[in-house]
Design a protein around this motif. Sequence first.
Motif, PDB file in Angstrom:
ATOM      1  N   THR A   1      -9.682  -3.516   6.433  1.00 33.68           N
ATOM      2  CA  THR A   1      -8.741  -4.647   5.700  1.00 33.68           C
ATOM      3  C   THR A   1      -8.074  -3.740   4.358  1.00 33.68           C
ATOM      4  O   THR A   1      -8.574  -2.841   4.009  1.00 33.68           O
TER       5      THR A   1
ATOM      6  N   THR B   1      -5.320  -4.671   1.019  1.00 36.89           N
ATOM      7  CA  THR B   1      -4.781  -5.536  -0.064  1.00 36.89           C
ATOM      8  C   THR B   1      -3.343  -5.740  -0.272  1.00 36.89           C
ATOM      9  O   THR B   1      -3.091  -4.446  -0.774  1.00 36.89           O
TER      10      THR B   1
ATOM     11  N   THR C   1      -0.531  -6.868  -2.987  1.00 35.17           N
ATOM     12  CA  THR C   1      -0.561  -7.524  -4.408  1.00 35.17           C
ATOM     13  C   THR C   1       0.830  -8.183  -4.427  1.00 35.17           C
ATOM     14  O   THR C   1       1.894  -7.399  -4.730  1.00 35.17           O
TER      15      THR C   1
ATOM     16  N   SER D   1      -3.368 -11.703  -4.243  1.00 34.48           N
ATOM     17  CA  SER D   1      -3.974 -10.549  -3.583  1.00 34.48           C
ATOM     18  C   SER D   1      -4.258 -11.115  -2.357  1.00 34.48           C
ATOM     19  O   SER D   1      -4.882 -11.989  -1.874  1.00 34.48           O
TER      20      SER D   1
ATOM     21  N   THR E   1      -5.283 -10.174   1.567  1.00 34.08           N
ATOM     22  CA  THR E   1      -6.002  -9.585   2.414  1.00 34.08           C
ATOM     23  C   THR E   1      -5.533  -9.321   3.689  1.00 34.08           C
ATOM     24  O   THR E   1      -5.038 -10.432   4.329  1.00 34.08           O
TER      25      THR E   1
ATOM     26  N   ASN F   1      -3.043  -0.224   1.018  1.00 31.82           N
ATOM     27  CA  ASN F   1      -2.945  -1.115   0.067  1.00 31.82           C
ATOM     28  C   ASN F   1      -1.418  -0.875  -0.399  1.00 31.82           C
ATOM     29  O   ASN F   1      -0.769  -0.154  -0.546  1.00 31.82           O
TER      30      ASN F   1
END
Length: 772
Positions: free
Chosen positions: A288, A290, A292, A306, A308, A351
């Motif tokens: 996974t 993240t 933001t 946040s 996921t 991310n």
Amino acid sequence: MKSIHPTQLHPPSPRPERRKIKGFAASAISFLAALGLAEAAPLKLDFASNALNTASGWTPVTGITLGDTMVNITGAGGTSYNFTFNHVACWDNGQAGQPLTRSGFYNFGQLGNNHDFTLSGLNAGQSVKLYASAGWDGNGKGGYVLFGDNAPTGVKAQTVGNPGTAPTLANLTYIGTAIANGSGVVTGSLNGSDGVGTASEGQVGGFLFFPAPIITASAGANGSITPTGAVEVPGGDDKSFTITANSGYHVADVLVDGASVGAVTNYTFSAVEVNHTISASFAVNTSTHTITASAGAHGSISPSGSVTVNHGVNSPFTITPEAGYHVADVLVDGASVGAVTNYTFTNVVANHTVNVSFALNSYSITASAGAHGSISPAGTSSVSHGSSLQYTFTPDPGYQVAEVFVDNVPVSSLDAYSFDEVTANHTISATFDNRTRLYLDFTNVGGNSVSTWTPVYANYVADTAAATASDINGLGYAFSINHVGAYDNGRAWEPMIRSGFYTFGPAANANDHTFTLTGLNAGQTVTLYASAAWDGNAAGGYVVFGDSGANGVKAQTVGEPSAVPVLANMTVIGTATADGSGTVTGSLHGRTGVNTNLEGQVGGFVFAINPGGTSVSPYAAWSTAPPNSLSGNAALPASDPDGDGVSNLMEFALNGSPITGASSGRSHGRVAYIDGTSDVLTLTIAVRENAVFSPSGNRMVSAPVDGVTYTVEASASLGTWGDRAVTEVTGDDASLIQSEFPAPDAGWVYKTFRTAGNAGTNAHGFIRAGVQ
């Protein structure tokens, strides 16, 4: 209901995404067919006798005007639904602007007949909502309707607000919800306006049936969707679905009607009107990442915080500014992607960050002015959301504001206009002219006249031989129209299009409907504007005026006039030139053409008078206007068209007639008792009412009045005039003498004169009057 294994919806063999979506859409259609589900769609029925006047997007259902009708329509509105309606009649006034509320069905025969209606072609057990509007006179005639769960008292059909030509659910009354029987049929009935079982007439303008759509929800292996299967949704409601992956799996994709909406875990169908499909697929978890997501003031991003995200999936974000704001910029991983309102991270392998900023909206107002005036502020001005900006209009000397248009729509505010709480771009423009304008509002006696307009009254639905207005605006103009009646329905907020004159006793009665405007300069040009009356444009009469031609122009009402209509709300009829007496004429005719029998109606006239022309002398007005109506050489002051030996000028000065052949004006000589002396020689003459006499030697001479000068003189022998003094007789002596003679016409007065001495002192005496 037959169950279908999910693998039928999601073939196990891998294929490109595009083919996967197409394959699912085809499977969904097959699934609906296998279930035997009818396509749900709102059915809009507009009840009217004239199918041309139907609300936009609605299906006309016609009946017999004032007669018993059995309605039976198959495939109503191009759907698979069939509609029947028993024992109804139809009203329709041809009002295209208000089709649902100014026409409709009613319960023919009232309690003597049943007034049932049915809708068939539904799915067995399918729920159907019914909405209805009142008919003919709006809410006052709305009938009670029995349908589904509203028994036994029913619900009265009402019209909410002004539906115009494109009604919405907000304009209709919710009646109730019924469940289709095993044959896919729902039933109901129409009842009186006073309630179910009453012997009162009830009317409905239209029905809107809203069958419950079906959302077919399915999920692939390793997850679920709730609710699932064929989900009925009450028509127009929202419906939410929750997608849940099994442990160790995540949502891979969600397809709505065959198109991807991303790997969402919740999805809501808003205001559902037709059938839909939703299907979820799942994939095993790997790693996974993240994302933001954040938003500045005055807006939001969803999802936020946040978030996921499974490795390799797509992750969409929706950006929503507050009212009055817009997206200023979107930064993805610190780099701008523009002022977008949606952004999707595709094939997420790391991310990320996404940040949104918002800014207050600003709008432009573009102002312009025509010749001979200005608008302030001019040009294009910027206005922040929710702010206001006022405009003023300044005509040049001798000019006035003619028209003001806001967003190309005329407004009645001609001094200033304010845009308040601005939420969009606008335009404003002003025009100017130097024409004098006379505003005439035609109405019945005691009716509603437009504010600031001059009312011209006629009898209500009865012949008015001549309806008039005098000294209009205190400017000396006078108006008259022949043989008109008046309608007025008391709607003060629509005075010009809901009241007015009509051609009383049309061509069949040989009544003329001519009108005149007097008090103009000779040769002055006048443009006539007119509006329709009573039922709006349908009843507008044809008007012949000036250069409109023999066929005239039909008076129409343009747009929706406010309580103070402007020229842009009216039809230009034509331009006429005043004759030598300062008069223009025209005539009103039927609504289908000149000299037709079908009555024509006008709500008001505006005469726009251009500067110029030649001042009309009292003599010119007298000679050329009725009843004299002289023209050419016959109208010259020195002419004698009736051959009585008296010139036109003398006839005018002494209140005579130039056309009778037996008149030399009103003059009367007699011997009278004056100031204690008997046998005094007197002469009484009719003179222009402002004539003032004073001595000039032995004569009495007037100051010039209306273009003539009077001289009264005496003679002892007819050889020499002016050798004997003449004086004016006043007081009781003059009143007594003048009372013996016929009263002069309006515009003239009697004056009496005497010679010096009497019959005892003067053996001979003569007295005469002359004009020049």
